[in-house]
Enzyme design. Structure first.
Site, PDB file in Angstrom:
ATOM      1  CB  CYS A   7      -0.937  -0.004   1.201  1.00  0.00           C
ATOM      2  SG  CYS A   7      -2.323  -1.163   1.037  1.00  0.00           S
ATOM      3  CG  HIS A  99       2.255 -10.331  -3.820  1.00  0.00           C
ATOM      4  ND1 HIS A  99       1.922 -10.301  -2.482  1.00  0.00           N
ATOM      5  CD2 HIS A  99       3.332 -11.151  -3.919  1.00  0.00           C
ATOM      6  CE1 HIS A  99       2.777 -11.057  -1.797  1.00  0.00           C
ATOM      7  NE2 HIS A  99       3.633 -11.588  -2.645  1.00  0.00           N
TER       8      HIS A  99
HETATM    9  P1  DGP Z   1       6.047 -13.119  -1.278  1.00  0.00           P
HETATM   10  O1  DGP Z   1       7.202 -13.815  -0.626  1.00  0.00           O
HETATM   11  O2  DGP Z   1       5.267 -14.024  -2.218  1.00  0.00           O
HETATM   12  O3  DGP Z   1       5.168 -12.424  -0.264  1.00  0.00           O
HETATM   13  O4  DGP Z   1       6.686 -12.000  -2.206  1.00  0.00           O
HETATM   14  C1  DGP Z   1       6.974 -10.726  -1.792  1.00  0.00           C
HETATM   15  C2  DGP Z   1       7.904 -10.152  -2.808  1.00  0.00           C
HETATM   16  O5  DGP Z   1       7.987  -8.766  -2.575  1.00  0.00           O
HETATM   17  C3  DGP Z   1       9.340 -10.687  -2.727  1.00  0.00           C
HETATM   18  O6  DGP Z   1       9.636 -11.392  -3.942  1.00  0.00           O
HETATM   19  C4  DGP Z   1      10.211  -9.445  -2.621  1.00  0.00           C
HETATM   20  C5  DGP Z   1       9.265  -8.321  -2.943  1.00  0.00           C
HETATM   21  N1  DGP Z   1       9.516  -7.104  -2.215  1.00  0.00           N
HETATM   22  C6  DGP Z   1       9.627  -6.971  -0.862  1.00  0.00           C
HETATM   23  N2  DGP Z   1       9.836  -5.691  -0.527  1.00  0.00           N
HETATM   24  C7  DGP Z   1       9.848  -4.992  -1.698  1.00  0.00           C
HETATM   25  C8  DGP Z   1      10.008  -3.609  -2.026  1.00  0.00           C
HETATM   26  O7  DGP Z   1      10.180  -2.741  -1.164  1.00  0.00           O
HETATM   27  N3  DGP Z   1       9.983  -3.281  -3.339  1.00  0.00           N
HETATM   28  C9  DGP Z   1       9.798  -4.209  -4.316  1.00  0.00           C
HETATM   29  N4  DGP Z   1       9.800  -3.755  -5.573  1.00  0.00           N
HETATM   30  N5  DGP Z   1       9.619  -5.512  -4.053  1.00  0.00           N
HETATM   31  C10 DGP Z   1       9.650  -5.892  -2.769  1.00  0.00           C
END
Ligand code: DGP
Length: 113
Positions: A7, A99
């Protein structure tokens, strides 16, 4: 939703590399890519995971899937891609905002778990 990382990304409070946006959906590059192309597609309305998808209406939910198709075309993932949505602790979900990971740009393993 307060204190939700995605968010905050949506609100522009945390920077992200945007690849797609429409009325219901936002998509951006994963910060820890696990494939040459690794994109996260999120509904703009906060729901925690697939287990709470009844919090989205049909248009909001379908928009995520339609966005995935558009993004795959845009990213030229013509030879295929994988879509993953981790749900809950057994699936190692780390961010509790629904997601969909789009993974592509290389051959995937046959095993998914
Ligand atoms: P999951 O493990 O399925 O909840 O995936 C969460 C994903 O979110 C993980 O692959 C890394 C990504 N992620 C975490 N923090 C950030 C962020 O601050 N920016 C971006 N672009 N991705 C993030």
């Amino acid at each position: 939703m307060e204190n939700c990382l995605f968010c905050k990304i949506l609100a522009g409070e945390i920077p992200s590399s945007k690849v797609y946006e429409d009325e219901f959906v936002y998509a951006f590059r994963d910060i820890h890519p696990q494939a040459p192309t690794h994109i996260l597609v999120i509904p703009k309305k906060h729901v925690a995971s697939m287990a709470e998808v009844d919090g989205l209406n049909d248009l909001e939910l379908a928009s995520c899937l339609r966005a995935i198709r558009l993004i795959a075309k845009q990213e030229k993932l013509d030879s295929g891609f994988r879509v993953v949505s981790n749900c809950g602790p057994d699936a190692c979900q780390s961010v509790p905002h629904l997601h969909f990971h789009i993974l592509g740009g290389r051959s995937m393993e046959e095993t998914m778990a």
